[in-house]
Scaffold this motif. Sequence first.
Motif, PDB file in Angstrom:
ATOM      1  N   LEU A  23       7.219   1.056   0.633  1.00 18.56           N
ATOM      2  CA  LEU A  23       6.838  -0.301   0.228  1.00 18.56           C
ATOM      3  C   LEU A  23       5.534  -0.299  -0.581  1.00 18.56           C
ATOM      4  CD1 LEU A  23       7.733  -2.348   3.439  1.00 18.56           C
ATOM      5  CD2 LEU A  23       8.985  -2.245   1.284  1.00 18.56           C
ATOM      6  N   GLU A  24       4.559   0.524  -0.159  1.00 21.29           N
ATOM      7  CA  GLU A  24       3.256   0.526  -0.829  1.00 21.29           C
ATOM      8  C   GLU A  24       3.342   1.165  -2.219  1.00 21.29           C
ATOM      9  OE1 GLU A  24       0.820  -1.127   0.899  1.00 21.29           O
ATOM     10  OE2 GLU A  24      -0.279  -1.054  -0.984  1.00 21.29           O
ATOM     11  N   ALA A  25       3.877   2.377  -2.294  1.00 21.41           N
ATOM     12  CA  ALA A  25       4.014   3.053  -3.596  1.00 21.41           C
ATOM     13  C   ALA A  25       5.037   2.311  -4.455  1.00 21.41           C
ATOM     14  CB  ALA A  25       4.437   4.505  -3.403  1.00 21.41           C
ATOM     15  N   GLY A  26       6.042   1.781  -3.788  1.00 24.54           N
ATOM     16  CA  GLY A  26       7.086   1.040  -4.490  1.00 24.54           C
ATOM     17  C   GLY A  26       6.547  -0.175  -5.223  1.00 24.54           C
ATOM     18  N   ASN A  27       5.557  -0.834  -4.634  1.00 21.07           N
ATOM     19  CA  ASN A  27       4.945  -1.992  -5.289  1.00 21.07           C
ATOM     20  C   ASN A  27       4.249  -1.596  -6.584  1.00 21.07           C
ATOM     21  OD1 ASN A  27       5.368  -4.629  -4.274  1.00 21.07           O
ATOM     22  ND2 ASN A  27       4.267  -4.091  -2.411  1.00 21.07           N
ATOM     23  N   LYS A  28       3.657  -0.416  -6.597  1.00 20.37           N
ATOM     24  CA  LYS A  28       3.006   0.100  -7.818  1.00 20.37           C
ATOM     25  C   LYS A  28       4.061   0.309  -8.907  1.00 20.37           C
ATOM     26  CE  LYS A  28      -1.374   0.812  -7.132  1.00 20.37           C
ATOM     27  NZ  LYS A  28      -2.011  -0.380  -7.624  1.00 20.37           N
ATOM     28  N   ILE A  29       5.176   0.903  -8.503  1.00 17.49           N
ATOM     29  CA  ILE A  29       6.253   1.197  -9.459  1.00 17.49           C
ATOM     30  C   ILE A  29       6.871  -0.106  -9.958  1.00 17.49           C
ATOM     31  CG2 ILE A  29       8.497   2.359  -9.729  1.00 17.49           C
ATOM     32  CD1 ILE A  29       7.455   4.434  -7.652  1.00 17.49           C
ATOM     33  N   LEU A  30       6.978  -1.084  -9.068  1.00 14.28           N
ATOM     34  CA  LEU A  30       7.493  -2.406  -9.442  1.00 14.28           C
ATOM     35  C   LEU A  30       6.586  -3.025 -10.515  1.00 14.28           C
ATOM     36  CD1 LEU A  30       9.217  -5.011  -8.929  1.00 14.28           C
ATOM     37  CD2 LEU A  30       7.603  -5.566  -7.116  1.00 14.28           C
ATOM     38  N   GLN A  31       5.281  -2.940 -10.320  1.00 11.77           N
ATOM     39  CA  GLN A  31       4.328  -3.488 -11.291  1.00 11.77           C
ATOM     40  C   GLN A  31       4.419  -2.763 -12.628  1.00 11.77           C
ATOM     41  OE1 GLN A  31       2.719  -6.230 -10.851  1.00 11.77           O
ATOM     42  NE2 GLN A  31       3.334  -6.417  -8.709  1.00 11.77           N
TER      43      GLN A  31
END
Lengths: 171, 171
Positions: A23-31
């Motif tokens: 969820l945390e790293a995924g949010n970076k990739i989403l951005q």
Amino acid sequence: MKNKNNTIFLDPLTGIYNKAFFLEAGNKILQLASRNKVPLSLCIVDVDDLQVINEQYSPGIGNQILESIAQTIHNSCRESDLIAYVGEGKMGLLLYNISGINTQTMLDGLRKKIEHNTYKVNQKEVVVTVSIGACIMHGQMNTQTLSTIYKQAYLAVNVAKENGKNRVAVY
Amino acid sequence: MSSETKVIFQNEASGIYTKDFFFVTGKILLQLAKRNQVPLLVAVIDIDDFEAITSEFGSKTGEKLLELTTKLIDEQCRVSDLVAYMGEGKIGLVFYDITNADAKNTLEILREKVAKNTYLINNEERYMTVSIGGSIMQSRINAGAIEIVYEQSCMALETAQRKGKNCVVVY
């Protein structure tokens, strides 16, 4: 993937990343995807009838099967894909800059690969299948968080299950 | 950072990501950059004379200054950029898909922002400066691991410090 410095990011059962890191790293990739205007696919791979497997054989066997499926997924994906164990027999995948058609093709290929694997339990061959749900985002996603998209992928998994399991459903 | 997971991946003193999170997530960003054929900038920011400040005013003041400086830098970066505390007064950054010209400009803006900011220490307004080293991984080159690119940015930082501090060097 395992080393003493990154065990905080790993799921101890499967050896792949854990949900918190996803969820945390995924949010970076989403951005990143939002900024670069590329598609992003969040997929959930759910092992069919895991509870039945655990009851019929044992939770230990269930865990071995989960670990094996996690490895199959890991070996099938690219190094830049984010793969994690998100709990309750489910694996999360985050695919950056992959079209809807390619996502569908890739996930179907993965589903078939897992289906064709056999697991020897008590000298019997056991076939395990997975249901896969995916949510593909395009364009501006900066109003979304990964948790929101995750919920949509989760709904897609439920659709795959309701339609007979061992299949892929995409939103 | 999402509220559920920030505690796990957050450095307590600075309030930004930890060094381990930097390297684990940075590895994924590097793989994304390679696959998508875009450059990746890894930079390290060092608070000039941080040890001297801590010795003169105490570790609590040093920690507060670190917190304020990292907050200032974090606010200047985009949500998709990766900002982490690397220890010993150093901040690590990863910028995905940034041109050579933009890399130097971006880091200069950060340097200036810190240099123009005033800090209240023992009721006295003081200025602080940072030295910044950066290394750009070009996708066409078969670059190594994120640790190697980070090491190169540390070498650039050393050059910046030898040049008199409060400056930016990008390799």
